[in-house]
Scaffold this active site. Structure first.
Site, mmCIF file in Angstrom:
data_model
loop_
_atom_site.group_PDB
_atom_site.id
_atom_site.type_symbol
_atom_site.label_atom_id
_atom_site.label_comp_id
_atom_site.label_asym_id
_atom_site.label_seq_id
_atom_site.Cartn_x
_atom_site.Cartn_y
_atom_site.Cartn_z
ATOM 1 C CB CYS A 73 -0.922 -0.001 1.223
ATOM 2 S SG CYS A 73 -2.015 1.447 1.281
ATOM 3 C CD GLU A 128 -0.915 -1.547 -5.315
ATOM 4 O OE1 GLU A 128 0.044 -1.054 -5.990
ATOM 5 O OE2 GLU A 128 -0.887 -1.657 -4.084
#
Length: 223
Positions: free
Chosen positions: A2, A105
């Site tokens: 992340c 992402e």
């Protein structure tokens, strides 16, 4: 992993949601492009009293002589967190929740292009990332720092990336924060397949200087 996320929930709403006492110096909100080393809001628990407090996103091990003395540790892998010297003690003693509205992402497109996606709860509720934290201090400089715990992606997320943050459901917040006995280890797994939804967003978010609510809007005519 992340590497970026968004938080749009106002401070008072976050405090109510987590039943936490908010600090007076929480970072500016909303932030649609939270980047490593930025200040973030995190929930901790001390003797059963929860606090919403600012932390630097980027965990600093105790042995670092300066904040830049080694790799930037924004994520801690669930599979090895209990063994890694940097995170071992924090995993046992200093766990936190990091509120988010969603995270970004990237997948690979034609010619190696980086294609950004925005991932959020399918039900629209805020996310609570599993985190670990600790204080770091050298020569009068003191920072409270944190990392987001990550795990192998669930089946839908694998289409975008092979890793994802550990998302703690509301019924497990007390366990992760150490308020309800043992059991935190069992929480370090991927969210159920139906929990998250995601969509392509504008490549403008590839820049850590980008900002604004349009960063999380679905990309028109996405490939």
């Amino acid at each position: 992993m992340c590497g970026r996320f968004a938080i749009t929930l106002p401070d008072d709403a976050m405090a109510r949601l987590f039943q936490a006492v908010p600090a007076n110096d929480l970072p500016p909100n909303p932030n649609y492009n939270v980047c490593p080393t930025n200040p973030v809001a995190a929930v901790t628990s001390d003797a059963g009293q929860r606090h919403l407090r600012p932390m630097r996103w980027g965990f600093i091990p105790q042995w670092y002589k300066t904040p830049a003395d080694g790799p930037l540790l924004i994520n801690a892998r669930a599979e090895t967190i209990a063994e890694k010297p940097a995170f071992r003690a924090a995993c046992r003693e200093r766990r936190c929740l990091i509120p988010a509205s969603g995270f970004y992402e990237w997948s690979k497109g034609a010619g190696g292009a980086r294609l950004p996606w925005y991932i959020h709860r399918a039900d629209g509720a805020p996310l609570a990332f599993a985190g670990v934290w600790q204080d770091w201090e050298r020569e009068g400089e003191r920072l409270t720092t944190c990392a987001i715990v990550t795990t192998a992606a669930n089946a839908p997320m694998c289409a975008v990336h092979h890793r994802m943050p550990v998302i703690v459901e509301e019924g497990d917040w007390a366990v992760w924060l150490g308020e309800a006995g043992k059991g935190a280890a069992r929480l370090m797994q991927a969210a159920a397949d139906e929990v998250l939804a995601f969509h392509r967003v504008d490549p403008r978010v590839n820049s850590n200087r980008a900002s604004g609510p349009e960063l999380i809007e679905p990309l028109a005519e996405a490939d």
